[in-house]
Design a protein around this motif. Structure first.
Motif, PDB file in Angstrom:
ATOM      1  N   SER A 193      39.309 -22.582  55.505  1.00  0.00           N
ATOM      2  CA  SER A 193      39.422 -21.455  54.574  1.00  0.00           C
ATOM      3  C   SER A 193      38.036 -20.867  54.342  1.00  0.00           C
ATOM      4  O   SER A 193      37.029 -21.567  54.387  1.00  0.00           O
ATOM      5  N   PHE A 196      35.886 -13.599  52.846  1.00  0.00           N
ATOM      6  CA  PHE A 196      35.296 -12.518  53.635  1.00  0.00           C
ATOM      7  C   PHE A 196      33.996 -12.006  53.018  1.00  0.00           C
ATOM      8  O   PHE A 196      33.125 -11.499  53.722  1.00  0.00           O
ATOM      9  N   VAL A 200      32.519 -13.884  58.127  1.00  0.00           N
ATOM     10  CA  VAL A 200      33.489 -14.615  58.942  1.00  0.00           C
ATOM     11  C   VAL A 200      32.795 -15.819  59.579  1.00  0.00           C
ATOM     12  O   VAL A 200      31.657 -15.706  60.044  1.00  0.00           O
ATOM     13  N   VAL A 207      41.156 -16.128  63.642  1.00  0.00           N
ATOM     14  CA  VAL A 207      40.974 -15.743  62.243  1.00  0.00           C
ATOM     15  C   VAL A 207      42.206 -15.003  61.749  1.00  0.00           C
ATOM     16  O   VAL A 207      42.660 -14.034  62.379  1.00  0.00           O
ATOM     17  N   ASP A 209      43.707 -13.018  58.378  1.00  0.00           N
ATOM     18  CA  ASP A 209      43.341 -12.368  57.120  1.00  0.00           C
ATOM     19  C   ASP A 209      44.534 -12.434  56.172  1.00  0.00           C
ATOM     20  O   ASP A 209      45.586 -11.829  56.434  1.00  0.00           O
ATOM     21  N   ARG A 211      44.438 -11.503  52.928  1.00  0.00           N
ATOM     22  CA  ARG A 211      44.195 -10.669  51.746  1.00  0.00           C
ATOM     23  C   ARG A 211      45.367  -9.745  51.435  1.00  0.00           C
ATOM     24  O   ARG A 211      45.343  -9.064  50.406  1.00  0.00           O
ATOM     25  N   GLY A 273      41.176 -16.343  55.910  1.00  0.00           N
ATOM     26  CA  GLY A 273      40.234 -15.714  55.008  1.00  0.00           C
ATOM     27  C   GLY A 273      40.892 -14.895  53.914  1.00  0.00           C
ATOM     28  O   GLY A 273      41.849 -14.157  54.168  1.00  0.00           O
ATOM     29  N   CYS A 274      40.395 -15.044  52.697  1.00  0.00           N
ATOM     30  CA  CYS A 274      40.779 -14.146  51.601  1.00  0.00           C
ATOM     31  C   CYS A 274      39.479 -13.569  51.041  1.00  0.00           C
ATOM     32  O   CYS A 274      38.437 -13.671  51.672  1.00  0.00           O
ATOM     33  N   THR A 275      39.518 -12.972  49.883  1.00  0.00           N
ATOM     34  CA  THR A 275      38.332 -12.292  49.366  1.00  0.00           C
ATOM     35  C   THR A 275      37.201 -13.273  49.047  1.00  0.00           C
ATOM     36  O   THR A 275      36.084 -13.140  49.544  1.00  0.00           O
ATOM     37  N   SER A 281      43.349 -18.382  50.775  1.00  0.00           N
ATOM     38  CA  SER A 281      42.942 -18.983  52.046  1.00  0.00           C
ATOM     39  C   SER A 281      42.970 -20.507  51.971  1.00  0.00           C
ATOM     40  O   SER A 281      43.320 -21.181  52.949  1.00  0.00           O
TER      41      SER A 281
END
Length: 310
Positions: A193, A196, A200, A207, A209, A211, A273-275, A281
């Motif tokens: 996890s 972003f 990255v 990967v 995303d 989000r 990935g999240c914020t 994530s």
């Protein structure tokens, strides 16, 4: 010295012939390179532990002759050498020399990298000067070194980001990737996890995303928790798009992994990935790791940006 590096040229060292490690292994040459402070010395030691003939700072002009020597040797089956910024301007010739070497012996390039702030911290902890300059700041030397090594980074077969590794974890990573045992048993899948906002991961093979999912950060009771918290995980999982996403990614992974095993891949990093890398994530990495474990794979969940206190 930094936690990962030794300074100055080192003599060649022949690794002990550990029983069962190198016997019958196909001939190969591994070139270890990368940013100073990223862990080349530790990586070379890991190769040595695997039974590779290990050489630090071999002059590039000798590389073709060395490859030919390994190819003809009845004692050396695999070798690993470090080539780095100590070569100076000769480094420009590495891509060209590499083409010649590959005609003599199967050869791969491993490039070690790390975030600038991590490299600066490592040098600060050990109070060692950067090999490029004793007069410039470490930060400036790192920028210059990246520019000089960029052509080599572009021809690397494997990129390893050591930012979150200690010495032991780096060596375990190398050993997992390059152990010559049963590839099916040695495939290690890392479900990682990240946020972003922090970039990255350099070593991610895939990967995803996430989000697009509702963010628990905006729910007051979840703001200071992480995706490992059961209530946060339940919140993220409660949305139909989460259920569909997990089902499709799981199906994709179960399709891909046997093919990666067949091709001999020993290490795979799947990043979500999240914020901020704290809620969505984390939940996804944990969930996917559990699903792949249930399918019989060797998996670990890693969380690059999750708060340490969580």
């Amino acid at each position: 010295m930094t936690p990962f590096e030794q300074s100055g040229p080192q003599p060649s060292r022949k690794a002990p012939n550990h029983k069962g490690e190198s016997k019958g292994r196909a001939k190969e040459l591994v070139i270890v390179t990368g940013i100073s402070g990223a862990g080349k010395a530790s990586a070379l030691k890991a190769f040595e532990d695997l039974g590779y003939h290990a050489v630090d700072n071999l002059p590039l002009e000798l590389l073709p002759d060395f490859a030919e020597l390994v190819g003809k040797s009845t004692e050396i089956e695999s070798a690993a050498i470090v080539v780095d910024i100590r070569e100076g301007q000769t480094l420009d010739r590495l891509p060209e020399i590499l083409k010649d070497v590959k005609t003599v012996l199967p050869t791969s390039v491993v490039f070690l990298d790390a975030k600038d702030d991590v490299l600066v911290r490592r040098y600060s902890e050990t109070r060692r000067p950067h090999p490029l300059s004793r007069s410039e700041t470490v930060s400036r030397s790192i920028v210059e070194e990246r520019q000089l090594l960029d052509p080599i980074r572009n021809v690397a077969d494997t990129l390893i980001d050591t930012s979150n590794f200690n010495v032991h974890e780096l060596r375990a990573n190398i050993q997992t990737r390059y152990s010559h045992g049963d590839k099916t048993k040695h495939l290690l899948v890392s479900c990682l996890s990240f946020g972003f906002k922090n970039g990255v991961p350099l070593d991610a093979d895939m990967v995803f995303d996430v989000r697009f999912l509702p963010n628990p950060h905006f729910v007051p009771e979840f703001r200071n928790k992480t995706g490992k918290d059961p209530k946060v995980a339940e919140f993220v999982r409660s949305f139909p798009q989460t259920v569909q996403f997990l089902a499709r990614v799981t199906e994709l992974m179960l399709f891909l992994l046997p093919h990666y095993v067949e091709e001999g891949k020993s290490y795979l990093t799947v990043a979500f990935g999240c914020t901020g890398g704290q809620h969505r994530s984390v939940m996804m990495a944990e969930e996917m790791a559990q699903r792949l474990k249930e399918a019989g794979y060797h998996v670990k969940a890693l969380h690059r940006d999750m708060p340490r206190q969580a």
